[in-house]
Scaffold this active site. Structure first.
Site, PDB file in Angstrom:
ATOM      1  N   GLU A  83       0.827  -1.210   0.000  1.00 25.94           N
ATOM      2  CA  GLU A  83       0.000   0.000   0.000  1.00 25.94           C
ATOM      3  C   GLU A  83       0.860   1.260   0.000  1.00 25.94           C
ATOM      4  O   GLU A  83       0.550   2.242  -0.685  1.00 25.94           O
ATOM      5  CB  GLU A  83      -0.945  -0.003   1.207  1.00 25.94           C
ATOM      6  CG  GLU A  83      -2.150  -0.919   1.070  1.00 25.94           C
ATOM      7  CD  GLU A  83      -1.822  -2.396   1.245  1.00 25.94           C
ATOM      8  OE1 GLU A  83      -0.674  -2.714   1.651  1.00 25.94           O
ATOM      9  OE2 GLU A  83      -2.692  -3.233   0.986  1.00 25.94           O
ATOM     10  N   HIS A 142      -9.955  -6.692  10.025  1.00 24.34           N
ATOM     11  CA  HIS A 142     -10.579  -6.439   8.724  1.00 24.34           C
ATOM     12  C   HIS A 142     -11.947  -5.772   8.881  1.00 24.34           C
ATOM     13  O   HIS A 142     -12.761  -5.831   7.965  1.00 24.34           O
ATOM     14  CB  HIS A 142     -10.730  -7.742   7.941  1.00 24.34           C
ATOM     15  CG  HIS A 142      -9.434  -8.398   7.588  1.00 24.34           C
ATOM     16  ND1 HIS A 142      -8.663  -9.038   8.513  1.00 24.34           N
ATOM     17  CD2 HIS A 142      -8.767  -8.479   6.411  1.00 24.34           C
ATOM     18  CE1 HIS A 142      -7.573  -9.515   7.931  1.00 24.34           C
ATOM     19  NE2 HIS A 142      -7.607  -9.184   6.659  1.00 24.34           N
TER      20      HIS A 142
END
Length: 330
Positions: free
Chosen positions: A62, A131
């Site tokens: 990322e 998550h």
């Protein structure tokens, strides 16, 4: 104007396709956006349609690919960067916060970073703590960013074009629980949506239910239950988390004189806290009752379904909070 029904996922894909056709500088990149079609299948089919130069699969980094997106934006491109979930965006905070958000100000207006960063957010799918986070308030804290949270199919279809037209960075939060939701959009030529104002999703007179993203459907269901109990609830969809639309908020609060803020983020330091502070600053003397909020419990989101449901804002909690403000709690 005729209207048609599509899913939230299809609306996002249509918006991407339209943007790619409209401007050759636009490209999409992120993990699995190409061959796999996106973790949530939003970009399925776009690789075949536009090719690997414009639909770019990236390594699992990322920090690397968001930084590359910032560089591309500075170089004159219009990148759309998909971060798989907000949980992983923490690895890219430096290019988002320290570079994209601040460069326009630090350069005295000489540089802009016209990047759009899309990411899934939220819980409710039994994917456990790492998550299931909701960090919209973290990004809404940062000057230089515009932060959007489309909660309807129409906004999912229309916000991307407006975000790409913005010369500064825009972060779009897509709640993962909404991808299969169906809704209507105008058929034919798209009229567009604005990315500056909140919306009244349901009119009412007794209490304002203020929310955004994945909590909007819950607030609307709560309003329906309250109506059956003789309570008229107005539902405000914030839509734009930075800058907040104070005018719409205060108009609703001044009309209803009571407000419940629903936020899937944790209570401490939440976006709900910011909304409540603004109401106290601007509309304190219009209130007939203290403000209330329904947030997630202050624990990492559990995996077990019954515990996850207990940790998140739910319709009965919203109904109970609204009834308490009206002095009608059981």
């Amino acid at each position: 104007m005729a209207r048609r029904t599509i899913t939230y996922r299809e609306a996002l894909r249509e918006a991407l396709r339209e943007a790619l056709y409209a401007d050759p500088r636009v490209f999409l990149m992120g993990e699995d956006v190409g061959r796999y079609g996106g973790t949530y299948a939003v970009s399925r089919g776009l690789l075949d349609e536009f090719g690997p130069e414009r639909i770019r699969d990236t390594p699992l980094s990322e920090l690397g690919f968001v930084g590359a997106g910032v560089g591309a934006a500075l170089g004159g491109m219009r990148p759309i960067v998909e971060v798989m979930t907000v949980n992983f965006s923490l690895l890219a905070l430096d290019p988002i916060v320290n570079t994209a958000a601040m460069l326009h100000h630090m350069s005295g207006g000489q540089l802009s970073v016209p990047i759009v960063i899309r990411m899934a957010t939220g819980a409710g799918r039994q994917v456990a703590a790492q998550h299931s986070n909701s960090f919209e308030n973290w990004y809404a804290h940062v000057p230089g960013l515009t932060v959007l949270a489309p909660a309807t199919v129409e906004d999912a279809r229309g916000m991307l074009a407006a975000a790409l037209a913005d010369p500064d960075p825009v972060v779009i939060f897509e709640h993962a629980q909404l991808y299969n939701m169906e809704g209507e959009v105008p058929d034919g030529e798209w009229p567009g949506v604005d990315i500056r104002s909140a919306r009244v999703r349901r009119a009412g007179t007794d209490v304002s239910l203020i929310t955004h993203g994945g909590s909007l459907p819950k607030a609307l269901r709560a309003a329906e239950e309250l109506e059956q109990q003789g309570i008229s609830a107005e539902v405000i969809d914030l839509r734009v988390l930075r800058p907040l639309d104070d005018a719409t908020l205060m108009a609703s609060v001044r009309k209803c004189r009571r407000a419940v803020v629903i936020d899937e983020g944790w209570r401490s330091g939440s976006l709900a806290a910011e909304v409540m502070a603004r109401i106290m600053e601007q509309a304190f003397f219009d209130l007939d009752a203290p403000l209330a909020r329904v947030c997630s419990e202050e624990v990492p989101i559990p995996y077990a379904r019954h515990m996850e449901e207990a940790a998140l804002p739910q319709v009965p909690k919203i109904v109970a909070a609204a009834r308490a403000l009206l002095g009608s709690a059981p």
